[in-house]
Design an enzyme around this catalytic site. Sequence first.
Site: not given
Ligand code: ZN
Length: 365
Positions: A120, A142, A184, A231, A241, A245, A249, A252, A256, A269
């Site tokens: 855990r 994340k 980024e 950030k 998020e 937040r 993105n 993105h 994506h 990316h």
């Molecule tokens: Zn990214």
Amino acid sequence: MFKERVELGAESYTVQYSSDPYVSLGSALYPYQGKKIMMILDENVDSIFGHILMSHFNASCHSPIKFVFPAGEENKTLEQATRLVDFALQKNFNRDDVFLIIGGGVVGDMGAFAASLCLRGIPVIQVPTTLLAQVDSSIGGKTGVNHIKGKNLIGTFYQPKQVIVSPYFYRTLPEREMRTGFGEVIKYAMIKSQALFNQLNGWLNENPLSEAKNYPETFWESILGQCVHIKSTVVSEDEKESGLRMILNYGHTFGHAIETATQYSQYTHGEAIAIGMNMAALIARGMGLCEESLVLEQQALLRLAGLPVQADGLEINDLFNIIKVDKKVKNGKLTLVLPEKIGTVRIVPDIDEGEIYKILQEVMP
Ligand code: ZN
Ligand code: ADP
């Protein structure tokens, strides 16, 4: 030397800049004297830095156990994460031992995911070794692995105890990896800082990205400091998020979709989000939210960083089909992060899918 605190109550931690990561690692591991340390890397990072890392540990009387993942996004799987959990349990790890994760975003996400599951939660120290991971994936908590249905679909929120960022690792980084990191970095400038945007513009005009390995430490410390600050401030305000937040993105949604449409093989990316940011700016321009000059200035900076602004051979229809499957379109409406000025974006909900489609058709070749 900067130290940025990510404020998350009991889960708070610092992101520390270091010109000598070995010294900083020594201090970060100080609280774990007498505890077990699992040093987690991928095979590339192991072959470049594994030996020297071990020799520093031996000198400071730590004796970490090493765990090596196969390199590459295709190995960011539940099976690999489980392999690490198994190994830690076999080595009798406890919850006061520590995982030291050294590598790019793939190893960072997967190692921290395994740490969050094992007993855990085993404490994590992150030492990201790519520009992209230093400014992005290592901060914010994340974690995750990929699933055949998509990237990062299995994951947890799990904060590290400390993050150490250092340009020391850039000397071996391939140039394309450096450019993808700049994608980024430029995103942070667009969403929060005109000053950072101007600084990048001035710098890249004088110092081509092909020379990045020779950029002085002062440049990196300044750039990393600003990105990490943006950030961490955004993450502190919105850990899971729910609202703010989302501005992270920027670029993105389309980025994506471009990565998916090209099976993650054509663009990195950072390249995909560069194209995505250009699309977002074109849409903002089409909706009258920003000036034409913003579109052009953003394109110019992306090009200076060696990043693409258009996706060759991609159909707008294909992108839309992917965005729909991603459930990003609800009742024909889409929420996008769109630029207003350089350094300021707005979350715009309920944009009609047809409107975006029309604008993109007009402006995309
Ligand atoms: Zn990214
Ligand atoms: P990211 O998501 O941070 O871009 P990855 O984890 O996919 O990165 O890493 C990209 C590739 O670069 C991987 O093959 C990894 O092993 C390698 N790599 C990571 N850090 C370095 C470094 N400092 N020098 C050379 N190669 C590196």
